[in-house]
Write a protein that holds these residues in place. Sequence first.
Motif, PDB file in Angstrom:
ATOM      1  N   SER A  18       0.842  -1.193   0.000  1.00 20.62           N
ATOM      2  CA  SER A  18       0.000   0.000   0.000  1.00 20.62           C
ATOM      3  C   SER A  18       0.875   1.239   0.000  1.00 20.62           C
ATOM      4  CB  SER A  18      -0.910   0.014   1.237  1.00 20.62           C
ATOM      5  OG  SER A  18      -1.794  -1.084   1.227  1.00 20.62           O
ATOM      6  N   LEU A  19       0.451   2.241  -0.772  1.00 25.28           N
ATOM      7  CA  LEU A  19       1.173   3.512  -0.869  1.00 25.28           C
ATOM      8  C   LEU A  19       0.625   4.476   0.176  1.00 25.28           C
ATOM      9  CD1 LEU A  19       2.078   5.492  -4.057  1.00 25.28           C
ATOM     10  CD2 LEU A  19       0.729   6.617  -2.283  1.00 25.28           C
ATOM     11  N   ILE A  20       1.526   5.155   0.893  1.00 24.37           N
ATOM     12  CA  ILE A  20       1.127   6.082   1.955  1.00 24.37           C
ATOM     13  C   ILE A  20       1.856   7.405   1.737  1.00 24.37           C
ATOM     14  CG2 ILE A  20       1.088   6.515   4.438  1.00 24.37           C
ATOM     15  CD1 ILE A  20       1.248   3.389   4.774  1.00 24.37           C
ATOM     16  N   ALA A  21       1.121   8.433   1.332  1.00 26.08           N
ATOM     17  CA  ALA A  21       1.691   9.761   1.093  1.00 26.08           C
ATOM     18  C   ALA A  21       1.301  10.675   2.250  1.00 26.08           C
ATOM     19  CB  ALA A  21       1.185  10.333  -0.226  1.00 26.08           C
ATOM     20  N   LYS A  22       2.285  11.266   2.880  1.00 19.55           N
ATOM     21  CA  LYS A  22       2.070  12.051   4.099  1.00 19.55           C
ATOM     22  C   LYS A  22       2.215  13.541   3.813  1.00 19.55           C
ATOM     23  CE  LYS A  22       4.208  12.677   8.704  1.00 19.55           C
ATOM     24  NZ  LYS A  22       5.315  12.189   9.574  1.00 19.55           N
ATOM     25  N   LYS A  23       1.249  14.331   4.297  1.00 19.81           N
ATOM     26  CA  LYS A  23       1.328  15.785   4.175  1.00 19.81           C
ATOM     27  C   LYS A  23       1.045  16.403   5.532  1.00 19.81           C
ATOM     28  CE  LYS A  23      -0.290  19.917   1.866  1.00 19.81           C
ATOM     29  NZ  LYS A  23      -0.168  20.645   3.151  1.00 19.81           N
ATOM     30  N   THR A  24       2.029  17.110   6.080  1.00 17.33           N
ATOM     31  CA  THR A  24       1.905  17.697   7.415  1.00 17.33           C
ATOM     32  C   THR A  24       1.456  19.141   7.320  1.00 17.33           C
ATOM     33  OG1 THR A  24       3.662  16.256   8.227  1.00 17.33           O
ATOM     34  CG2 THR A  24       3.118  18.190   9.570  1.00 17.33           C
ATOM     35  N   GLY A  25       0.366  19.451   8.019  1.00 12.80           N
ATOM     36  CA  GLY A  25      -0.037  20.840   8.200  1.00 12.80           C
ATOM     37  C   GLY A  25       0.553  21.284   9.515  1.00 12.80           C
ATOM     38  N   MET A  26      -0.275  21.268  10.571  1.00 16.88           N
ATOM     39  CA  MET A  26       0.238  21.387  11.925  1.00 16.88           C
ATOM     40  C   MET A  26       0.276  19.984  12.522  1.00 16.88           C
ATOM     41  SD  MET A  26      -1.555  24.854  13.271  1.00 16.88           S
ATOM     42  CE  MET A  26      -2.676  25.390  11.986  1.00 16.88           C
ATOM     43  N   HIS A  27       1.008  19.815  13.579  1.00 16.06           N
ATOM     44  CA  HIS A  27       1.179  18.469  14.129  1.00 16.06           C
ATOM     45  C   HIS A  27      -0.004  18.102  15.015  1.00 16.06           C
ATOM     46  CE1 HIS A  27       5.141  17.505  12.502  1.00 16.06           C
ATOM     47  NE2 HIS A  27       5.371  18.804  12.585  1.00 16.06           N
ATOM     48  N   GLY A  28      -1.161  18.004  14.370  1.00 15.92           N
ATOM     49  CA  GLY A  28      -2.372  17.611  15.061  1.00 15.92           C
ATOM     50  C   GLY A  28      -2.738  16.181  14.749  1.00 15.92           C
ATOM     51  N   PRO A  29      -4.030  15.864  14.736  1.00 15.45           N
ATOM     52  CA  PRO A  29      -4.482  14.483  14.510  1.00 15.45           C
ATOM     53  C   PRO A  29      -4.045  13.954  13.149  1.00 15.45           C
ATOM     54  CG  PRO A  29      -6.283  15.896  15.257  1.00 15.45           C
ATOM     55  CD  PRO A  29      -5.149  16.797  14.939  1.00 15.45           C
ATOM     56  N   LYS A  30      -3.959  12.642  13.061  1.00 17.92           N
ATOM     57  CA  LYS A  30      -3.603  11.981  11.807  1.00 17.92           C
ATOM     58  C   LYS A  30      -4.884  11.560  11.084  1.00 17.92           C
ATOM     59  CE  LYS A  30      -0.645   9.196  13.976  1.00 17.92           C
ATOM     60  NZ  LYS A  30       0.405   8.177  14.218  1.00 17.92           N
ATOM     61  N   ILE A  31      -5.042  12.067   9.847  1.00 14.55           N
ATOM     62  CA  ILE A  31      -6.250  11.821   9.054  1.00 14.55           C
ATOM     63  C   ILE A  31      -5.877  10.951   7.868  1.00 14.55           C
ATOM     64  CG2 ILE A  31      -8.235  12.877   7.934  1.00 14.55           C
ATOM     65  CD1 ILE A  31      -7.737  13.843  10.858  1.00 14.55           C
ATOM     66  N   MET A  32      -6.535   9.818   7.723  1.00 15.54           N
ATOM     67  CA  MET A  32      -6.256   8.860   6.645  1.00 15.54           C
ATOM     68  C   MET A  32      -7.360   8.935   5.593  1.00 15.54           C
ATOM     69  SD  MET A  32      -5.733   4.748   7.123  1.00 15.54           S
ATOM     70  CE  MET A  32      -5.437   3.617   5.763  1.00 15.54           C
ATOM     71  N   VAL A  33      -6.984   9.197   4.346  1.00 10.16           N
ATOM     72  CA  VAL A  33      -7.920   9.223   3.218  1.00 10.16           C
ATOM     73  C   VAL A  33      -7.482   8.118   2.263  1.00 10.16           C
ATOM     74  CG1 VAL A  33      -8.925  10.589   1.358  1.00 10.16           C
ATOM     75  CG2 VAL A  33      -8.233  11.722   3.496  1.00 10.16           C
ATOM     76  N   ALA A  34      -8.272   7.050   2.173  1.00  9.85           N
ATOM     77  CA  ALA A  34      -7.821   5.832   1.495  1.00  9.85           C
ATOM     78  C   ALA A  34      -8.726   5.440   0.340  1.00  9.85           C
ATOM     79  CB  ALA A  34      -7.742   4.674   2.493  1.00  9.85           C
ATOM     80  N   GLY A  35      -8.117   5.270  -0.832  1.00 10.07           N
ATOM     81  CA  GLY A  35      -8.746   4.591  -1.958  1.00 10.07           C
ATOM     82  C   GLY A  35      -7.973   3.307  -2.205  1.00 10.07           C
ATOM     83  N   HIS A  36      -8.592   2.314  -2.810  1.00 11.42           N
ATOM     84  CA  HIS A  36      -7.836   1.081  -3.039  1.00 11.42           C
ATOM     85  C   HIS A  36      -7.354   0.977  -4.475  1.00 11.42           C
ATOM     86  CE1 HIS A  36     -11.087  -1.441  -4.899  1.00 11.42           C
ATOM     87  NE2 HIS A  36     -11.904  -0.860  -4.049  1.00 11.42           N
ATOM     88  N   LEU A  37      -6.134   0.468  -4.620  1.00 10.61           N
ATOM     89  CA  LEU A  37      -5.461   0.377  -5.907  1.00 10.61           C
ATOM     90  C   LEU A  37      -5.959  -0.779  -6.764  1.00 10.61           C
ATOM     91  CD1 LEU A  37      -1.854   0.911  -4.540  1.00 10.61           C
ATOM     92  CD2 LEU A  37      -2.978   2.468  -6.138  1.00 10.61           C
TER      93      LEU A  37
END
Length: 360
Positions: free
Chosen positions: A49-68
């Motif tokens: 699985s591919l995981i691309a991370k984008k940091t705004g402020m260091h708050g909660p971790k939000i996962m937006v997932a589509g399947h390949l």
Amino acid sequence: MGKIDDTLKMFKELTDAKGIPGNEKEPRNVMKKYITPYADEVVYDNLGSLIAKKTGMHGPKIMVAGHLDEIGFMVTKIDENGFIYFQTTGGWWSQVMLAQRVTIMGSKGDVTGVIGSKPPHILSPEARKKPVQIKDMFIDIGASSKEEAKSFGVKPGDSVVPYFEFTPLKNEKMLLAKAWDNRIGCAIAIEVLKQLQDSEHPNIVYGVGTVQEEVGLRGAKTAAHTIKPDIGFAVDVGIAGDTPGISEHEADSKIGKGPQIVLYDASMVSHKGLRDLVVKTAEENEIPFQYATMAGGGTDSGSIHLTANGVPSLSITIATRYIHTHAGILHRDDFDNAVKLIVETIKKLDQDTVDSIKFD
């Protein structure tokens, strides 16, 4: 096909890519190409699985997932006359399979084939009335023997993918392609990171392309264990109820009328606090949406929400005609509105909001 904009180009590359469960390399490479410019880093779990991370402020971790992965087949054996037998990977309805073109991803390159069966002319009148069972189908690649089929580079374990080319219809917002399930979810994850590029957001957002969803929501489980998200969104396709023969009681969503907010499916009861926040966000921003339920089937949320000590999760889906066939149709506006809805919700998901919705 007429003029193609950047988004349509991405749709074409994603849907034309070949990737059944367990062999998602092609669509993963396309997703990587498109999402990397908007990510701080791109990593993978051990299933791919591919995981691309984008940091705004260091708050909660939000996962937006589509399947390949897309539904397809796997070669299981080659008979002495060069015909190919196969295992389905994902759910197929036998009536949409016969006489359809497929591509076998062989060791010497792609091999074209067609799904065949015993011709109806030699069946009894009773047998003709019954759908051909998948176990009685085979793939014809034009080989005259097992040895010739092997010389083409075909062997057991090879991926077999439906053949279809991305095509906008005359109404150019209506888009026809294979593998909308679920390259549209991957496209949404890419576009969400793109639209957050120049926006402040109080959290860390992960755009994810999961593997092996069609055979049991597997990559979502390993990806979520890798990320340990605080909030999970699965983006996928849903049932369109706007074609002949479907009653509103069976399915009332219409393509082009907004993304579907899934209340319930066989894999998950949607999280009430998160669902209420998303609905409120849609209403505040005048984003059209539809409610949906599915007694059968599920999405990656089914795995994400059971990670660790639980992850508030919601599935947001795109109504799509003819899913789990060679050719699906969806509406461009639903893509745009799904992205807008997720982006506007993410902007609200600071730590206080996440904490407040957990037990709503």
